[in-house]
Design a protein around this motif. Sequence first.
Motif, PDB file in Angstrom:
ATOM      1  N   ALA A   1      55.010 -11.411  17.627  1.00  0.00           N
ATOM      2  CA  ALA A   1      55.648 -12.431  17.995  1.00  0.00           C
ATOM      3  C   ALA A   1      56.975 -12.542  16.973  1.00  0.00           C
ATOM      4  CB  ALA A   1      54.957 -13.417  18.158  1.00  0.00           C
ATOM      5  N   LEU A   2      56.523 -12.615  15.703  1.00  0.00           N
ATOM      6  CA  LEU A   2      57.861 -13.066  14.843  1.00  0.00           C
ATOM      7  C   LEU A   2      58.505 -12.131  14.620  1.00  0.00           C
ATOM      8  CD1 LEU A   2      58.904 -14.787  12.350  1.00  0.00           C
ATOM      9  CD2 LEU A   2      57.138 -13.623  11.000  1.00  0.00           C
ATOM     10  N   HIS A   3      58.258 -10.782  14.672  1.00  0.00           N
ATOM     11  CA  HIS A   3      59.283  -9.610  14.665  1.00  0.00           C
ATOM     12  C   HIS A   3      60.268  -9.405  15.822  1.00  0.00           C
ATOM     13  CE1 HIS A   3      61.149  -5.831  13.479  1.00  0.00           C
ATOM     14  NE2 HIS A   3      61.079  -5.419  14.825  1.00  0.00           N
ATOM     15  N   LEU A   4      59.874  -9.936  16.950  1.00  0.00           N
ATOM     16  CA  LEU A   4      60.592  -9.888  18.302  1.00  0.00           C
ATOM     17  C   LEU A   4      61.591 -11.007  18.202  1.00  0.00           C
ATOM     18  CD1 LEU A   4      57.821  -8.484  20.828  1.00  0.00           C
ATOM     19  CD2 LEU A   4      59.765  -7.106  19.814  1.00  0.00           C
ATOM     20  N   ALA A   5      61.035 -12.089  17.791  1.00  0.00           N
ATOM     21  CA  ALA A   5      61.958 -13.308  17.435  1.00  0.00           C
ATOM     22  C   ALA A   5      62.950 -13.166  16.786  1.00  0.00           C
ATOM     23  CB  ALA A   5      61.009 -14.476  17.374  1.00  0.00           C
ATOM     24  N   THR A   6      63.016 -12.392  15.649  1.00  0.00           N
ATOM     25  CA  THR A   6      63.844 -12.229  14.541  1.00  0.00           C
ATOM     26  C   THR A   6      64.648 -11.122  14.444  1.00  0.00           C
ATOM     27  OG1 THR A   6      62.139 -11.882  13.110  1.00  0.00           O
ATOM     28  CG2 THR A   6      62.623 -14.044  13.329  1.00  0.00           C
ATOM     29  N   ALA A   7      64.096  -9.983  14.972  1.00  0.00           N
ATOM     30  CA  ALA A   7      64.784  -8.835  14.580  1.00  0.00           C
ATOM     31  C   ALA A   7      65.665  -8.279  15.906  1.00  0.00           C
ATOM     32  CB  ALA A   7      63.722  -7.579  14.510  1.00  0.00           C
ATOM     33  N   THR A   8      66.399  -7.310  15.628  1.00  0.00           N
ATOM     34  CA  THR A   8      67.203  -6.630  16.809  1.00  0.00           C
ATOM     35  C   THR A   8      67.025  -5.113  16.578  1.00  0.00           C
ATOM     36  OG1 THR A   8      69.009  -6.479  15.077  1.00  0.00           O
ATOM     37  CG2 THR A   8      69.029  -8.460  16.535  1.00  0.00           C
ATOM     38  N   ASP A   9      65.834  -4.732  16.902  1.00  0.00           N
ATOM     39  CA  ASP A   9      65.438  -3.227  16.944  1.00  0.00           C
ATOM     40  C   ASP A   9      65.970  -2.676  18.019  1.00  0.00           C
ATOM     41  OD1 ASP A   9      64.042  -3.603  14.638  1.00  0.00           O
ATOM     42  OD2 ASP A   9      62.132  -3.228  15.578  1.00  0.00           O
ATOM     43  N   PRO A  10      66.262  -1.273  18.015  1.00  0.00           N
ATOM     44  CA  PRO A  10      66.620  -0.656  19.220  1.00  0.00           C
ATOM     45  C   PRO A  10      65.572  -0.603  20.304  1.00  0.00           C
ATOM     46  CG  PRO A  10      66.929   0.820  17.336  1.00  0.00           C
ATOM     47  CD  PRO A  10      66.366  -0.459  16.793  1.00  0.00           C
ATOM     48  N   ALA A  11      65.881  -0.542  21.718  1.00  0.00           N
ATOM     49  CA  ALA A  11      65.053  -0.967  22.710  1.00  0.00           C
ATOM     50  C   ALA A  11      63.541   0.024  22.463  1.00  0.00           C
ATOM     51  CB  ALA A  11      65.677  -0.544  23.931  1.00  0.00           C
ATOM     52  N   PRO A  12      63.684   1.268  22.259  1.00  0.00           N
ATOM     53  CA  PRO A  12      62.542   1.866  22.117  1.00  0.00           C
ATOM     54  C   PRO A  12      61.376   1.221  21.160  1.00  0.00           C
ATOM     55  CG  PRO A  12      64.252   3.606  22.236  1.00  0.00           C
ATOM     56  CD  PRO A  12      64.846   2.230  21.802  1.00  0.00           C
ATOM     57  N   ARG A  13      61.862   1.111  19.838  1.00  0.00           N
ATOM     58  CA  ARG A  13      61.049   0.367  18.821  1.00  0.00           C
ATOM     59  C   ARG A  13      60.572  -1.143  19.318  1.00  0.00           C
ATOM     60  NH1 ARG A  13      59.932   2.295  13.970  1.00  0.00           N
ATOM     61  NH2 ARG A  13      61.308   4.424  13.280  1.00  0.00           N
TER      62      ARG A  13
ATOM     63  N   PRO B 252      46.091 -16.788  23.254  1.00  0.00           N
ATOM     64  CA  PRO B 252      46.601 -15.311  23.071  1.00  0.00           C
ATOM     65  C   PRO B 252      46.886 -14.826  24.633  1.00  0.00           C
ATOM     66  CG  PRO B 252      44.125 -15.679  22.938  1.00  0.00           C
ATOM     67  CD  PRO B 252      45.037 -16.858  22.647  1.00  0.00           C
ATOM     68  N   ALA B 253      46.383 -15.562  25.712  1.00  0.00           N
ATOM     69  CA  ALA B 253      46.950 -15.123  27.053  1.00  0.00           C
ATOM     70  C   ALA B 253      48.243 -15.567  27.319  1.00  0.00           C
ATOM     71  CB  ALA B 253      45.723 -15.834  27.791  1.00  0.00           C
ATOM     72  N   ALA B 254      48.739 -16.759  26.571  1.00  0.00           N
ATOM     73  CA  ALA B 254      50.089 -16.919  26.929  1.00  0.00           C
ATOM     74  C   ALA B 254      50.950 -15.704  26.196  1.00  0.00           C
ATOM     75  CB  ALA B 254      50.276 -18.289  26.349  1.00  0.00           C
ATOM     76  N   VAL B 255      50.445 -15.358  24.759  1.00  0.00           N
ATOM     77  CA  VAL B 255      51.085 -14.495  24.165  1.00  0.00           C
ATOM     78  C   VAL B 255      51.348 -13.126  24.937  1.00  0.00           C
ATOM     79  CG1 VAL B 255      51.272 -12.959  22.254  1.00  0.00           C
ATOM     80  CG2 VAL B 255      50.655 -15.239  22.112  1.00  0.00           C
ATOM     81  N   ALA B 256      50.290 -12.675  25.512  1.00  0.00           N
ATOM     82  CA  ALA B 256      50.518 -11.319  26.297  1.00  0.00           C
ATOM     83  C   ALA B 256      51.147 -11.552  27.689  1.00  0.00           C
ATOM     84  CB  ALA B 256      48.907 -11.050  26.866  1.00  0.00           C
ATOM     85  N   ALA B 257      50.888 -12.713  28.307  1.00  0.00           N
ATOM     86  CA  ALA B 257      51.882 -13.111  29.416  1.00  0.00           C
ATOM     87  C   ALA B 257      53.340 -12.969  29.098  1.00  0.00           C
ATOM     88  CB  ALA B 257      51.120 -14.435  30.161  1.00  0.00           C
TER      89      ALA B 257
ATOM     90  N   PRO C 178      58.568 -19.702  22.552  1.00  0.00           N
ATOM     91  CA  PRO C 178      57.370 -20.077  23.077  1.00  0.00           C
ATOM     92  C   PRO C 178      55.975 -18.834  22.525  1.00  0.00           C
ATOM     93  CG  PRO C 178      59.109 -20.607  24.643  1.00  0.00           C
ATOM     94  CD  PRO C 178      59.526 -19.954  23.458  1.00  0.00           C
ATOM     95  N   VAL C 179      56.541 -17.598  22.478  1.00  0.00           N
ATOM     96  CA  VAL C 179      55.582 -16.686  22.183  1.00  0.00           C
ATOM     97  C   VAL C 179      54.993 -16.832  20.632  1.00  0.00           C
ATOM     98  CG1 VAL C 179      55.497 -14.255  21.671  1.00  0.00           C
ATOM     99  CG2 VAL C 179      56.723 -14.912  23.703  1.00  0.00           C
ATOM    100  N   VAL C 180      56.004 -17.163  19.738  1.00  0.00           N
ATOM    101  CA  VAL C 180      55.566 -17.517  18.369  1.00  0.00           C
ATOM    102  C   VAL C 180      54.593 -18.801  18.431  1.00  0.00           C
ATOM    103  CG1 VAL C 180      56.417 -18.264  16.154  1.00  0.00           C
ATOM    104  CG2 VAL C 180      57.783 -16.356  17.343  1.00  0.00           C
ATOM    105  N   LEU C 181      54.935 -19.633  18.982  1.00  0.00           N
ATOM    106  CA  LEU C 181      54.202 -20.831  19.052  1.00  0.00           C
ATOM    107  C   LEU C 181      52.738 -20.576  19.818  1.00  0.00           C
ATOM    108  CD1 LEU C 181      56.759 -23.798  20.010  1.00  0.00           C
ATOM    109  CD2 LEU C 181      55.715 -23.271  17.656  1.00  0.00           C
ATOM    110  N   ALA C 182      52.894 -19.940  20.824  1.00  0.00           N
ATOM    111  CA  ALA C 182      51.435 -19.467  21.418  1.00  0.00           C
ATOM    112  C   ALA C 182      50.792 -18.801  20.260  1.00  0.00           C
ATOM    113  CB  ALA C 182      51.492 -18.556  22.621  1.00  0.00           C
ATOM    114  N   ALA C 183      51.317 -17.594  19.541  1.00  0.00           N
ATOM    115  CA  ALA C 183      50.737 -16.738  18.664  1.00  0.00           C
ATOM    116  C   ALA C 183      49.774 -17.753  17.486  1.00  0.00           C
ATOM    117  CB  ALA C 183      51.514 -15.924  18.122  1.00  0.00           C
ATOM    118  N   LEU C 184      50.817 -18.722  16.981  1.00  0.00           N
ATOM    119  CA  LEU C 184      50.385 -19.512  15.855  1.00  0.00           C
ATOM    120  C   LEU C 184      49.221 -20.496  16.510  1.00  0.00           C
ATOM    121  CD1 LEU C 184      53.652 -20.598  14.284  1.00  0.00           C
ATOM    122  CD2 LEU C 184      51.965 -18.854  13.531  1.00  0.00           C
ATOM    123  N   ALA C 185      49.238 -21.031  17.561  1.00  0.00           N
ATOM    124  CA  ALA C 185      48.222 -21.957  18.216  1.00  0.00           C
ATOM    125  C   ALA C 185      47.009 -21.255  18.467  1.00  0.00           C
ATOM    126  CB  ALA C 185      48.834 -22.370  19.590  1.00  0.00           C
TER     127      ALA C 185
END
Length: 667
Positions: free
Chosen positions: A179-191, A241-246, A279-286
Amino acid sequence: MTSVSFSTSFATLVPAGGLLPAGPAGDAPALLRAVAGAAPAVLAAGPSDGVPFVDTALRLVLLTALAVVAGSGLVRVLADAPGRAERVVAGVAALVAVSAAVAAVTRSGAGISGWTLLLLLATVAVPALLAGPRPVLAIAPALVVTGLLAIQLAGTPSAPWFALDAGYAVAGALAAGAALHLATATDPAPRAARVRIVGIAAGAVGVVLAAVRVALAGPFSLTDLHGTGYGRAVLVTVLAPAAVAALLAVQAWVTRRATAGTRSDAVRAAELRDRLRTPVVLAALAAVGAATLPAALPAPAPGATPGRALLRSVDLGAGPLTLAVSPMRPGPNLVQLTGGGVEVTGPDARMPAGHGDPGAPAGYAVRVGDRVVPFTARTEVRGGWALVDLPAGTSSITLTAGGLTRSVPVDVGTERTAPAGATGPDAPECLSATVGRIVTGGDATVGNCPSEALDPADAGALRGIVRALGGQGAPGLAIAGDASPRSRAAADVVRAEAAAAGLPVRPAAGPQDALLVVSGWQLAATTVRDTARAALTTPTALGGTYLAPWLLTGGVLGQSPGTLLPLDFGPQEPAPQRYVRLLAAVAPGSAPSLSGLRAWAATSGETYADPVPSLYAAAPVDVPMTADTDGGHHGSPNEAAWFPGGAVVRIGSALDTGPGTPAGPTP
């Protein structure tokens, strides 16, 4: 799904006024046990959740920060180099984790241990390597941090749910890292897609592990699941975690559709992904934060079972109270509400602060349907008591205190058979015997009550008292009994022994006679009190007030300036004191009793009784009876003692209880 901020979720999950399940004080935070080696004073029970709030907060902050640090290193297997924002967040999380660990060590008073050093070094190494030329090297210390996180969250490998909790810790760290990486990084689509898949898988695994743990370890009712601090915490461990996955699955679906769509579709997909990042980051922390709380809360209460007494804790805003319901059958049921230092009846009833309702009755009450029964005091035993009728099919009762209400799940079944004495005058003693089994892990089934039969040991003790009175030349003896089978049998034993000793038995105690009380607690308390009051103006029972052994309880002993009773154990001996301490820990406010001691000993296999009884004297004392942790004293009596505000001491040699010519020592 609407996200919940960390501060809000924490306040919601650890409410001061939530129902708390029964059981011993909550396990100390693993941080303080395994890393800091906390001193006993640090692990003292808190006001409502078994562990002080500061320790609970330290545990939550430390383990949540460790999950972020570990996750930011673990995702390096699939992700590109971290961006500046991700490195900053990982560094801040490491700083928070180190600060929490140092604070815990300082609070505990213990020195820096090897575990602490390993935790600090590995935690600092992750963000340091992320900032270096080869961030993939952060995987190694991240694995160490993940292992430490799993140990801290799950406890020792011998813990009942170690595998589930350790697996949840790993899943939580991966979800937080993704969640943290996807919220802050700009990877190419495959990664980014691969990291997203890891996050979805981690969330799904977390849901399964948390759900299995709830099914196996409880809470075992919907009322406890949403109405207790423990229940709310484990509920979040499933939902977060259900919220993270969803949410990550939604991101993946939107991204896939945008790839085959127009440029405007891609723009809208990017905007949606941006809105979902927080929301994904907060759900993961929760998810991780909620998982840290159950260890600091009492274990969930077992589900209510027909015919088995219910013993659990409940918080109605004025501190933890012990609730007992017996016999858990359709029809009349005795409900007890008590707590250490908390009055639930009379003008001293402590109402919850901020919950006063001018239209609500003072004191505490229990509601079943539209009927409200107030808790009332009983002379012979402390706490509040209510006799309520529970129809077949009743699923819950509601406790009220001013304007505050709490529901407690019950299950009385349909069988209308209850042991004799379970709800009558001797019901508190019957419940005390059942609680004696419960506190040591025994059967909670409400069986034959002690008042239904005379124990052979008690019969021998009564014979010894009568022989002693005959040996000292007492002019006469009066018997105070009731209609219970035990009392009638005891009176027969006393009369037979008195006849053999030539000791007159009178209908009422004369000025120089002795009084022997063989009734149950309720009538005994009244008899002893009335006798003591009468003696203030008229010589009454100057030969002494003697009590049957089962009347060793503070509510009876406290009615007179002095009583005598035959006991085959010393109340201050190690085994009886172990029972008292366990009772105070598991069911605070409950009074020890001989019936409870016998049930505890029979269940635990403890041996406490001497071969023959001796004479003991009970009297109030005017000295402080409780101690501070530093060795000082409070001015209030120890409510967990056999005789709060008094002492029970041996004053005679062993009594003659065997067959043969009546003879015995002079008390």
